[in-house]
Design an enzyme around this catalytic site. Structure first.
Site, PDB file in Angstrom:
ATOM      1  N   SER A 212       0.832  -1.215   0.000  1.00  0.00           N
ATOM      2  CA  SER A 212       0.000   0.000   0.000  1.00  0.00           C
ATOM      3  C   SER A 212       0.857   1.252   0.000  1.00  0.00           C
ATOM      4  CB  SER A 212      -0.936   0.004   1.206  1.00  0.00           C
ATOM      5  OG  SER A 212      -0.214   0.194   2.413  1.00  0.00           O
TER       6      SER A 212
ATOM      7  N   ALA B 245      -1.656   0.699  10.632  1.00  0.00           N
ATOM      8  CA  ALA B 245      -1.019  -0.620  10.651  1.00  0.00           C
ATOM      9  C   ALA B 245      -1.159  -1.351   9.306  1.00  0.00           C
ATOM     10  CB  ALA B 245      -1.630  -1.459  11.769  1.00  0.00           C
ATOM     11  N   PRO B 246      -0.085  -2.037   8.877  1.00  0.00           N
ATOM     12  CA  PRO B 246       1.215  -2.215   9.543  1.00  0.00           C
ATOM     13  C   PRO B 246       2.220  -1.100   9.303  1.00  0.00           C
ATOM     14  CG  PRO B 246       1.174  -3.491   7.533  1.00  0.00           C
ATOM     15  CD  PRO B 246      -0.200  -2.867   7.658  1.00  0.00           C
ATOM     16  N   GLY B 247       1.851  -0.092   8.462  1.00  0.00           N
ATOM     17  CA  GLY B 247       2.730   1.061   8.340  1.00  0.00           C
ATOM     18  C   GLY B 247       3.178   1.417   6.934  1.00  0.00           C
TER      19      GLY B 247
ATOM     20  N   ASP C 217      -9.022   4.439  18.220  1.00  0.00           N
ATOM     21  CA  ASP C 217      -9.955   4.411  17.092  1.00  0.00           C
ATOM     22  C   ASP C 217      -9.683   5.636  16.219  1.00  0.00           C
ATOM     23  OD1 ASP C 217     -12.071   4.506  15.315  1.00  0.00           O
ATOM     24  OD2 ASP C 217     -13.591   4.035  16.805  1.00  0.00           O
TER      25      ASP C 217
ATOM     26  N   LYS D  94     -12.867   4.075  -0.408  1.00  0.00           N
ATOM     27  CA  LYS D  94     -13.124   2.731  -0.908  1.00  0.00           C
ATOM     28  C   LYS D  94     -14.521   2.702  -1.518  1.00  0.00           C
ATOM     29  CE  LYS D  94      -9.313   1.740   1.334  1.00  0.00           C
ATOM     30  NZ  LYS D  94      -8.032   1.407   0.691  1.00  0.00           N
TER      31      LYS D  94
END
Length: 359
Positions: free
Chosen positions: A190, A223-225, A262, A307
């Protein structure tokens, strides 16, 4: 001049319907009327204009970067079929003479499995065609500036579309695709989405203004970064917000603070230069979150993904972007908002919201 009444637009395979709906709407707003043609998963759309040279008018009137689903476009002649295998150049050259003068040739294929198999042929044929056109004076010398670029879209060895695109109002990359190499140190693929977004949205001449060491950032849903890695690479100090674990090597950089919170309720301790967000949630909910950050003055710039649903994707994009623009204008906040379905995006679009700027 030869009649150029067909717009050819490259898009992501599977998003032909959205690309067609968008170009039809944008052309109608500009008083240019016609109808789209496409086949599912062919990775391009044709828009046939009713008026002569309507495609040229569209390229002069519409701002290419305002289109979300089109990666590249050009104004085309009718499709060239049954090109003789022993001499494809001569019939193509005969049509080039009636087009606006160009100083460069871009050869493209569809971004499909079949199209990619044509890359080698298209590259070699394009080189031979350019040499022949330049020798015959149909293509200007390389160093001579021109408004238009000659574009050839190859469907197979005997079929192609020939047209032109304005150099200052089209993508500089064939098929609108910026090729990036995945950095092996990054925690996820990503990361390429944010890297491509910066290349696409931020002008090179203003890179130091928007991306420089010492800036602060928040990565929502980090996450994961993958996106945090890009921020750290720009020497920024990052608050990574996610209940999930972050990449251990990334945390050792000393530039990342991990908040297990959150993302939809997190508020930064003070305003930051960048907020980035690649959260998987409904686009309307993410848009509302982006608006909250803008209205509260929590960031100067936001790069975020929406999305898209399986159906009515173009309509959903229109609703989200129009809502964001309407609410920012009502609040008297100056902004610039750009959106694009980038090459490394999948069922999503990427948006850049820069605040306190002219729209």
């Amino acid at each position: 001049m030869t009649d150029l009444n067909t717009l050819l637009l490259h898009c992501r395979s599977g998003f032909e319907k959205e690309c067609a709906a968008e170009i039809t709407a944008r052309c109608a707003e500009a008083g240019i009327y016609g109808y789209p043609q496409f086949e599912p998963s062919q990775a391009y759309v044709l828009f046939i204009c009713y008026e002569a040279n309507g495609a040229l008018a569209a390229m002069r009137t519409l701002r290419f970067r305002s289109l979300v689903f089109a990666r590249q476009w050009c104004a085309c002649l009718s499709r060239l079929d049954d090109l003789p295998a022993h001499d494809r150049i001569t019939p193509i050259a005969g049509h080039v003479a009636g087009l606006p003068q160009s100083s460069e040739l871009m050869v493209e294929v569809a971004d499909t499995t079949e199209g990619r198999e044509l890359h080698g042929f298209a590259r070699k044929f394009g080189s031979a065609l350019a040499q022949s056109l330049r020798r015959d004076g149909l293509l200007l010398p390389r160093k001579q500036r021109a408004e238009w670029r000659l574009q050839l879209f190859v469907l197979d060895g005997r079929t192609c579309w020939l047209g032109v695109a304005r150099i200052d109002n089209s993508s500089p990359w064939p098929m609108g695709i910026l090729r990036l190499k995945f950095p092996q140190q990054a925690p996820s693929r990503s990361t390429l989405k944010l890297e491509e977004a910066w290349h696409y949205f931020i002008p090179v001449r203003r890179k130091d203004e928007f991306l420089s060491g010492g800036m602060t950032a928040v990565d929502l849903g980090a996450a994961p970064g993958g996106w945090t890695w890009q921020l750290v690479k720009q020497h920024m100090f990052v608050i990574a917000v996610d209940n999930g674990p972050m990449n251990a090597d990334l945390m050792e950089s000393g530039q990342v603070e991990h908040r297990r919170e959150d993302a939809f309720t997190f508020a930064p301790p003070k305003p930051v230069d960048w907020m980035v967000c690649d959260i998987v949630d409904k686009p309307a909910r993410v848009t509302e979150l982006m608006l909250q950050w803008a209205l509260n003055g929590w960031c100067r710039n936001a790069m975020f993904n929406l999305k898209l649903p399986m159906k009515q994707r173009f309509d959903e994009v229109e609703r989200c972007l129009e809502y964001l623009q309407r609410e920012l204008a009502a609040a008297g906040i100056g902004y610039r908002l750009d959106a694009r379905q980038l090459y490394h995006d999948r069922e999503e679009i990427t948006c850049w919201l820069s605040l306190n700027q002219a729209g």
